[in-house]
Design an enzyme around this catalytic site. Structure first.
Site, PDB file in Angstrom:
ATOM      1  N   SER A  27       0.790  -1.211   0.000  1.00  0.00           N
ATOM      2  CA  SER A  27       0.000   0.000   0.000  1.00  0.00           C
ATOM      3  C   SER A  27       0.839   1.285   0.000  1.00  0.00           C
ATOM      4  O   SER A  27       0.280   2.369  -0.232  1.00  0.00           O
ATOM      5  CB  SER A  27      -0.906   0.022   1.228  1.00  0.00           C
ATOM      6  OG  SER A  27      -0.113  -0.064   2.379  1.00  0.00           O
ATOM      7  N   SER A  68       3.495  -4.137   2.712  1.00  0.00           N
ATOM      8  CA  SER A  68       3.161  -2.870   2.067  1.00  0.00           C
ATOM      9  C   SER A  68       4.338  -1.986   1.712  1.00  0.00           C
ATOM     10  O   SER A  68       4.165  -1.005   0.998  1.00  0.00           O
ATOM     11  CB  SER A  68       2.205  -2.075   2.963  1.00  0.00           C
ATOM     12  OG  SER A  68       0.973  -2.740   3.035  1.00  0.00           O
TER      13      SER A  68
END
Lengths: 411, 519
Positions: free
Chosen positions: A56, A80
């Site tokens: 992310s 992430s």
């Protein structure tokens, strides 16, 4: 100080589900990629097939990749930081849990989150780690032992090193290119005198499901504070507290976040707690033990892929939902978070399409320095190319003509 | 180490009435049928036996109450349980709120050492087993005064378990027969307090004050070993005194709730298993948060706090930083004197009755007052006790004052008692002086005695002459006396007293008269 984009609340592996829109991978505009694509000349404003950064923390990876900054911070809960690092051709470091303070990090999964470090080379990552690591009295989960900042040695002799290759990480979904590079890397270590052995992490197949249960459970808890009362978005409804809460949370969270909260609350219900949450914690312990056993058997560092493939076009990526993509994106990375170990993604080579592919090194707990030392050796061996963004950078071409991949201080 | 100070916040209670059929009663203290577990998460799901049982017809059954209690005592520390913001009474709203208290994301809890010490000391004072390892959990529910959407508490493994609280009830006609009782302590846990909601119905809004959010609480769970409101109240009072000796605290409540439940049941109603609060203004209990039906708190371990480890002298790691560890044995050595011991000492030292020692401790500040008087007077302890518990306390109660608000200082009372002891004034005069002290303040007893000319006559000869003179003036009364009328002597005494302007002790007058008469 710059601010970068990400998947909302760090939930995702594409950096496509943020309120500011998706993040574009700088490699979409690189000479290396465009040459390979041999696109028919399109209109100047054609930009439909750009690639995702992964996520992310895609914004941070893109910023480092595009030479916008020396380093960027991300978060790493299931990969992430390492995922976008691999897809953007930069170094992505996940330190050992407890080494770097989480104070100030908006929590996703408190027992797995760590601040991630993104840089263009391993030395830079070590520098940043040296600044961040150490006990923080504001974070009760940081270790008390004093941490000294360090300069990484330049390894010349890897003959005393033992590299482990976990066999369960050879999954059918793994692209042939990544698999081939993984083999090549293993052979590289072997040819330079290191011991390279196949190892087993037997509970790997349960890992992603276990992660899902524990992640959503903690998310459900951590997101309970977003009610609009003290900060953040608040809806217009004020007929009752309950109505206000419900509308605020409905408006303020996207589908992905709401989905995870609902799942998590389901797992935490009294009647489900034992079968889901407790069970997952037990499986987590087994997964962590898998790593302990492997490291106890003489392995110094594990070598695995970071991602299933190189970056894909956004229009491809969004064909599947966030949950599916997250499961795919996190496959090699989330077990590390469950075990609290340090791991780093190092760019190795460009794919046939001219896009970065990175490999992951996993180390023993609190042996971040050793891990980075091995990573640095590998980085030197593979000589990953610098991104060529002259076409869109205009007059800044001089920046990209020298050999330095980084603007950090050299010894 | 600063003595941890404890304060009440609103106690929550669990009340279950056990249905006792005609026939042998179950023993007092043993939980009959269902019992409250004291933990909100569990007891609300636990039995509501009265809802499913047959509704009794009026007067058919006898009820024996079985009372368990959950008491929340606010720990008085400089800062909150998990954050550095100050703990203060009556500060402007939302002026003592850190980022953590307001649940800003990215903030993390850091355990306050003082609060842990307070919990350990309380556990030791209540004969608990201190768990060397205890854990923190999150208890989730949505409410405006709970910013994080969860409370950090100790559900799985609290800091102290299995203790006991000894208390005494006074029975008998004169309430001077003491019965010693014990209530088991199920556990003591550390948890966060919530903020305060003020409902403004006029403007249809709720005002939230987070000053209290995150303040440390000790939840003390008492097993249902008490069988009536009075026992519960007495036990709670004793707990309060113990907490006070370790720190401070305040509370009231009890009888009302039992009576209410009995009445409801006898009228065919049902008792909701709920938490009620005592509303001082209304003088009755009112429902608190609606906990009707199952409330699932979705407990999870608090991931930001490692297990709380405590040590004793045997297990203390070598070279451990004293700032980072808590030694239970060290705290045990530093425990201050507990009320039971204080009372025993009073009885031994001053020879007072046990019930008096209780009264002295039960009234806030009264023991200190008593001890200060004792320091400055030569009067007998029994006399001081009587004056403090009867006269002084009586005046306080009449005007609904606390000891701290008394217009009479210990020095003043001591001085008064000295005058009495020296026989400078009579008992009756002393009472008058006291009244005046109370009313006017500022003046010393000596001044009042002088102003009102209350000194006893010291001149014995003059008194003798007065007696003589009085008898001469009232031959009729003397005659009556000689005839054997018992009331005549009192009349004579009264006359002499009047003549002395009440400055002679009636006992002395009587003695003189009788001597003169017989000669």
């Amino acid at each position: 100080m710059g601010k970068t984009n990400l998947d909302e609340f760090a939930m995702g592996s594409g950096s496509t589900d943020g309120v500011f829109g998706p993040v574009k991978n700088p490699w979409s505009y690189s000479k290396q990629y465009r040459e390979k694509k041999k696109q028919k000349p399109h209109g100047e404003n054609e930009d439909t097939n750009w690639l995702i950064t992964g996520g992310s923390s895609g914004g941070s990876a893109a910023a480092v990749s595009a030479f916008t900054c020396f380093a960027a911070l991300g978060s790493d809960t299931g990969g992430s930081t390492r995922n976008p690092a691999a897809l953007c051709g930069v170094v992505g470091l996940k330190p050992t849990y407890g080494l770097v303070s989480r104070h100030g990090l908006i929590p996703l999964v408190n027992s797995m989150d760590v601040p991630g470090i993104l840089t263009r080379c391993v030395d830079d990552a070590a520098t940043v780690l040296g600044v961040l690591a150490g006990h923080d009295c504001k974070d009760s989960t940081t270790v008390q032992d004093p941490v000294k900042s360090f300069i990484l040695p330049s390894l010349t002799d890897v003959s005393k090193l033992c590299i482990g290759i976990p066999k369960e990480y050879l999954v059918p979904e793994l692209s042939s290119e990544v698999q081939s590079l993984w083999s090549k890397a293993a052979k590289l270590f072997e040819s330079e005198g290191a011991k390279v052995i196949e190892v087993s992490l037997p509970h790997t197949s349960y890992s992603i499901v276990c992660y899902h249960v524990l992640c959503t459970s903690e998310v459900a808890s951590n997101m309970a504070r977003f009610d609009g009362l003290e900060y953040g978005h608040r809806c217009d409804i004020n007929v009752s507290t309950e109505a206000m809460y419900a509308a605020t949370r409905r408006e303020g969270f996207n589908d992905v976040v709401r989905g995870r909260i609902l799942s998590g609350n389901f797992f935490l219900l009294k009647e489900n707690y034992e079968n889901y949450f407790i069970k997952a914690q037990k499986v987590r312990r087994l997964i962590a033990n898998d790593f302990v056993n492997v490291f106890n058997s003489g392995v110094d560092v594990l070598l695995t892929p970071t991602t299933l493939s190189e970056a894909v076009p956004y229009v491809e990526f969004i064909k599947e939902d966030n949950r599916t993509r997250s499961a795919q994106g996190d496959i090699f990375t989330q077990a590390v978070n469950m075990a609290g170990l340090p791991a780093v993604s190092v760019p190795m080579a460009l794919s046939n399409q001219g896009l970065p592919i990175g490999l992951q090194f996993i180390g023993r707990a609190f042996c971040d320095q050793q891990l980075l030392t091995v990573a640095k050796w590998f980085e030197k061996q593979v000589q990953f190319p610098i991104i060529q963004l002259q076409e869109i950078m205009g007059d800044c071409s001089s920046v990209f003509e020298n050999d330095l991949a980084s603007v950090s201080l050299k010894q | 180490m600063a003595a941890p100070v404890l304060r009440w916040s609103c106690p929550a209670r669990r009340w279950i009435l056990a249905n006792i059929d005609r026939g042998p009663r179950h023993g007092r203290g043993s939980p009959t049928g269902s019992r409250s577990s004291g933990k909100r998460g569990q007891s609300s799901v636990a039995q509501q036996p009265l809802a499913t049982a047959q509704k009794p017809r009026k007067g058919e059954h006898q009820w024996a109450a079985v009372v368990g209690l959950e008491i929340h005592a606010q720990i008085s520390s400089n800062s909150k349980l998990f954050s550095g913001s100050q703990v203060h009474f009556a500060a402007p709203p939302n002026s003592l709120v850190s980022f953590f208290d307001a649940s800003l994301p990215g903030t993390l809890p850091v355990l306050n050492r003082r609060c842990v010490e307070a919990a350990v000391m309380t556990g030791l004072a209540l004969n608990c087993h201190i768990n060397k390892k205890s854990l923190f959990d999150r208890k989730h529910y949505f409410y405006a005064d709970l910013p994080a959407g969860y409370q950090i508490t100790q559900q799985r493994l609290p800091i102290a378990v299995k203790g006991s609280l000894a208390y005494s009830v006074f029975v008998g006609k004169n309430r001077n027969q003491v019965i010693n009782k014990t209530v088991r302590i199920k556990q003591i846990q550390l948890e966060q307090d919530s903020g305060k909601s003020l409902h403004d119905d006029l403007r249809s809004q709720t005002l939230i004050d987070l000053n209290r959010a995150g303040v440390g609480l000790l939840e003390v769970v008492l097993e249902p070993d008490m069988s009536c409101g009075e026992e519960a109240a007495t036990a709670v009072r004793e707990l309060q005194l113990i907490l006070q000796a370790l720190g401070t605290s305040q509370a009231n409540m009890a009888d009302y709730e039992i009576q209410r439940q009995i009445e409801e049941l006898e009228n065919g109603g049902e008792i909701l298993n709920e938490t009620r609060s005592f509303d001082c203004k209304l003088g009755c209990t009112v429902p608190m948060r609606d906990k009707e039906g199952k409330q699932d708190y979705r407990f999870i371990p608090e991931p930001n706090l490692p297990p709380l480890l405590l040590y004793d002298s045997a297990s203390l790691p070598a070279g451990a930083d004293p700032q980072q560890v808590i030694n239970i044995d060290q705290l045990r050595e530093q425990l201050p004197e507990l009320p039971r011991v204080t009372r025993e000492k009073l009885v031994q030292q001053y020879g007072m009755l046990p019930e008096h020692s209780f009264t002295l401790l039960n009234e806030v500040g009264l023991l200190e007052f008593f001890q200060n008087v004792m320091k400055e007077t030569r009067a007998e302890p029994k006399r001081v006790t009587s004056w403090v518990l009867n006269t002084f306390l009586g005046f306080l109660k009449q005007q609904n004052l606390a000891v701290s608000e008394s217009p009479v200082t210990p020095s003043a009372l001591a001085e008064l008692l000295n005058l009495l002891d020296q026989k400078t004034i009579s008992s009756a005069a002393a009472k008058k002086v006291f009244e005046e002290l109370w009313r006017s303040g500022g003046k010393t007893p000596a001044q009042i005695v002088s102003e009102k000319r209350l000194e006893l006559m010291q001149d014995q000869e003059a008194l003798e002459e007065l007696c003589q003179a009085t008898m001469e003036k009232h031959p009729q009364v003397v005659m009556d006396l000689k005839k054997g009328n018992p009331r005549a002597i009192n009349k004579l005494i009264g006359l002499v007293r009047k003549a002395t302007l009440n400055r002679a002790d009636p006992t002395v007058i009587k003695e003189m008269l009788e001597r003169q008469l017989s000669s």
